[in-house]
Enzyme design. Structure first.
Site, PDB file in Angstrom:
ATOM      1  N   ALA A   1       0.870  -1.149  -0.027  1.00  0.00           N
ATOM      2  CA  ALA A   1      -0.029  -0.062   0.048  1.00  0.00           C
ATOM      3  C   ALA A   1       0.913   1.161   0.135  1.00  0.00           C
ATOM      4  O   ALA A   1       1.989   1.111   0.420  1.00  0.00           O
ATOM      5  CB  ALA A   1      -0.698  -0.098   1.196  1.00  0.00           C
TER       6      ALA A   1
ATOM      7  N   GLY B   1      -0.214  -5.776  -0.089  1.00  0.00           N
ATOM      8  CA  GLY B   1      -1.227  -5.552  -1.082  1.00  0.00           C
ATOM      9  C   GLY B   1      -1.042  -6.224  -2.391  1.00  0.00           C
ATOM     10  O   GLY B   1      -1.895  -6.684  -3.182  1.00  0.00           O
TER      11      GLY B   1
ATOM     12  N   GLU C   1      -1.633  -9.845  -1.717  1.00  0.00           N
ATOM     13  CA  GLU C   1      -3.089 -10.002  -1.409  1.00  0.00           C
ATOM     14  C   GLU C   1      -3.799  -9.893  -2.569  1.00  0.00           C
ATOM     15  O   GLU C   1      -4.762 -10.765  -2.624  1.00  0.00           O
ATOM     16  CB  GLU C   1      -3.689  -8.968  -0.430  1.00  0.00           C
ATOM     17  CG  GLU C   1      -3.178  -8.845   0.991  1.00  0.00           C
ATOM     18  CD  GLU C   1      -3.557  -7.766   1.779  1.00  0.00           C
ATOM     19  OE1 GLU C   1      -4.354  -8.226   2.761  1.00  0.00           O
ATOM     20  OE2 GLU C   1      -3.601  -6.806   1.774  1.00  0.00           O
TER      21      GLU C   1
ATOM     22  N   GLU D   1       3.679  -6.332   6.746  1.00  0.00           N
ATOM     23  CA  GLU D   1       2.911  -5.145   7.323  1.00  0.00           C
ATOM     24  C   GLU D   1       3.376  -5.117   8.974  1.00  0.00           C
ATOM     25  O   GLU D   1       3.562  -4.027   9.479  1.00  0.00           O
ATOM     26  CB  GLU D   1       1.629  -5.275   7.361  1.00  0.00           C
ATOM     27  CG  GLU D   1       1.140  -4.905   5.903  1.00  0.00           C
ATOM     28  CD  GLU D   1       0.741  -6.204   4.883  1.00  0.00           C
ATOM     29  OE1 GLU D   1       0.162  -5.951   3.970  1.00  0.00           O
ATOM     30  OE2 GLU D   1       1.674  -6.899   5.242  1.00  0.00           O
TER      31      GLU D   1
END
Length: 514
Positions: free
Chosen positions: A62, A114, A117, A139
């Site tokens: 992100a 992300g 993901e 993260e």
């Protein structure tokens, strides 16, 4: 940002964010992704979707500027607003996962956060045969947790034990290990990545799509019904109770996995989101994003124009000189005697070694200042966040360039200020003394923060945010706090009894003059 073209009835969406070296999920990218999914869903000519990247990496998580905005919002917004904002990525990936057509992530480079993901939300993943490719959910290293369903899909794909290991350690795997784990379906030559993805997707479009995730998460070696299972799991991976008390992301990740063990991925994503919101409302995540990424990135930009110098002359036999020599050799540098140095070399003397004009840089400890003809350097490292190099110099001194060359060689985060003594060495001395004398942990932090605050008041620390970065990266102050100056400002006025204890501790005559 996302370009599209058709090949053999397959829609190929290529992510390529302008002006960035890597793709990251931003609000703008999420919007374009929604448009791609809409087209793939409604266009009857589209028989499948491939997601890939136009850069050398796939997608690196992100946009942390956006993440920092979320943590600021968490201080004021209510829970419903935070769920609406923070849940956008998870809702996007659920739409991708439930697309009634074959979806493939063609991973041409690293896929982190992300990036992994979105790949896991695709029905299949193929990866380029390149050892530089890494896949993971890092993260936790910034006090955060996956927010797009990562805590749900990863354990279901590779098993709870390895899934939690990657989630709680923030580690990544290369293509071969990813294939063994079941995280990717194929490893292919990089030049053939898209052609193979197209052929695979075209064949898959002719048959019924298999069920992607098991309805129940297998418990592996854990008794997920145990009342103390969260703490058992964090301890299992080497994270002690003192660490999990300071860093709430560990518990949030484990609870997301455990509480959703009997739920579908869609239901589990809602569980994950509830913990994401709790984490965003805690100041630790904001502190770590600001210090360890945003401010650290600003500090690292100082190295962009630094010269690459690989010869260093270090004079002195004390511990500081010996440690620096060892670190330089480990970095691949050539270390020579001072008498053999050339004008282009970086020349360094230990703080206890007395010369006049022979050296460019001087290694400082807590009790030494940078007077005479030297600029000072102090190197500090932590096992987790790397190394900081403190550079103490008058602005404009042309030797700062050589100090930055030293930082570049050591892969250290530079911190430059115009004080008289090393802030990192002072705080390390306070920490070590406090531990030796069994000083309570809170009071050690308060003593360090007070010492840093006093130096800031005398204009001796330079940029406060970069001072915080150096203290955290160098391991002299805990990361969850954001650094000593952030900690001092966020804690507010200390209670009188704590302040008296701290003053008494600092005034014992063992610390250099305040």
């Amino acid at each position: 940002m996302i370009s599209e073209y058709m090949q053999d009835g397959i829609l190929i969406a290529t992510i390529d964010m302008p002006g960035r070296s890597m793709n990251v999920f931003s609000n703008a990218l999420m919007y374009e992704f929604e448009v791609v999914i809409d087209r793939a869903n409604r266009d009857r000519d589209v028989r499948g979707l491939i997601v890939t990247s136009g850069k050398s990496s796939f997608l690196a998580g992100a946009d942390l500027e956006m993440a920092r905005a979320y943590t600021k919002l968490g201080l004021t917004a209510d829970r419903d607003e935070l769920q609406a904002v923070c849940g956008r990525l998870g809702r996007l990936f659920l739409r991708l996962e439930t697309l009634p057509k074959p979806t493939i992530a063609a991973l041409n480079g690293l896929a982190l956060g992300g990036g992994l993901e979105v790949a896991m939300a695709c029905r299949w993943r193929i990866v380029a045969d390149d050892p530089r490719v890494q896949l993971g959910l890092p993260e936790i290293k910034l006090g955060l947790m996956p927010g797009g369903g990562g805590t749900q899909r990863l354990p279901r794909l590779i098993g709870i034990e390895r899934g939690l290991e990657l989630l709680l350690n923030g580690s990544s795997v290369g293509p071969d290990e990813a294939k063994l784990l079941g995280l990717v379906d194929q490893i292919v030559a990089k030049d053939n990545l898209i052609d193979i993805a197209v052929a695979f997707t075209e064949q898959a479009s002719r048959r019924q799509l298999p069920s992607k995730f098991a309805p129940r998460l297998q418990p592996g070696p854990f008794n997920l019904e145990d009342a103390d299972i969260v703490r058992q799991i964090t301890r299992h991976y080497g994270h002690g109770d003192d660490v999990t008390a300071d860093y709430p992301a560990y518990d949030a990740i484990v609870r997301s996995v455990v509480e959703a063990r009997d739920l579908t991925v869609e239901e589990g994503t809602r569980v994950e989101l509830s913990h994401v919101v709790e984490l965003i409302q805690d100041p630790v995540a904001g502190n770590m994003v600001s210090t360890l990424f945003l401010s650290r990135q600003r500090a690292s930009k100082l190295l962009a124009g630094a010269a690459t110098i690989t010869r260093f002359a270090v004079e002195g036999t004390d511990a500081g000189a010996q440690a620096l020599c060892a670190d330089l050799r480990a970095s691949g540098a050539s270390v020579v005697d001072l008498c053999q140095s050339q004008p282009s070399d970086v020349r360094i003397v230990s703080g206890s070694y007395r010369t006049e004009n022979e050296a460019d840089l001087k290694i400082l400890n807590a009790a030494q200042d940078r007077r005479e003809h030297f600029i000072g350097v102090h190197s500090a490292s932590s096992s987790e966040y790397g190394r900081a190099l403190e550079i103490i110099a008058t602005p404009g001194d042309d030797r700062i360039g050589k100090a930055l060359a030293l930082a570049k060689q050591l892969r250290a985060t530079p911190y430059i200020h115009d004080g008289e003594r090393s802030l990192l060495a002072i705080l390390a001395l306070i920490k070590d003394r406090g531990i030796t004398e069994n000083f309570p942990r809170l009071l050690i932090l308060a003593a360090q923060a007070l010492a840093a605050n006093r130096r800031e008041a005398r204009n001796e620390v330079g940029d406060a945010s970069l001072a915080d970065v150096a203290c955290v990266v160098g391991g002299v102050f805990p990361a969850y706090s954001g650094g000593p100056l952030t900690w001092w400002s966020s804690e507010g006025p200390l209670a009188p009894d704590i302040l008296r204890s701290v003053d008494g501790f600092l005034s014992g005559g063992w610390l250099p003059e305040e």
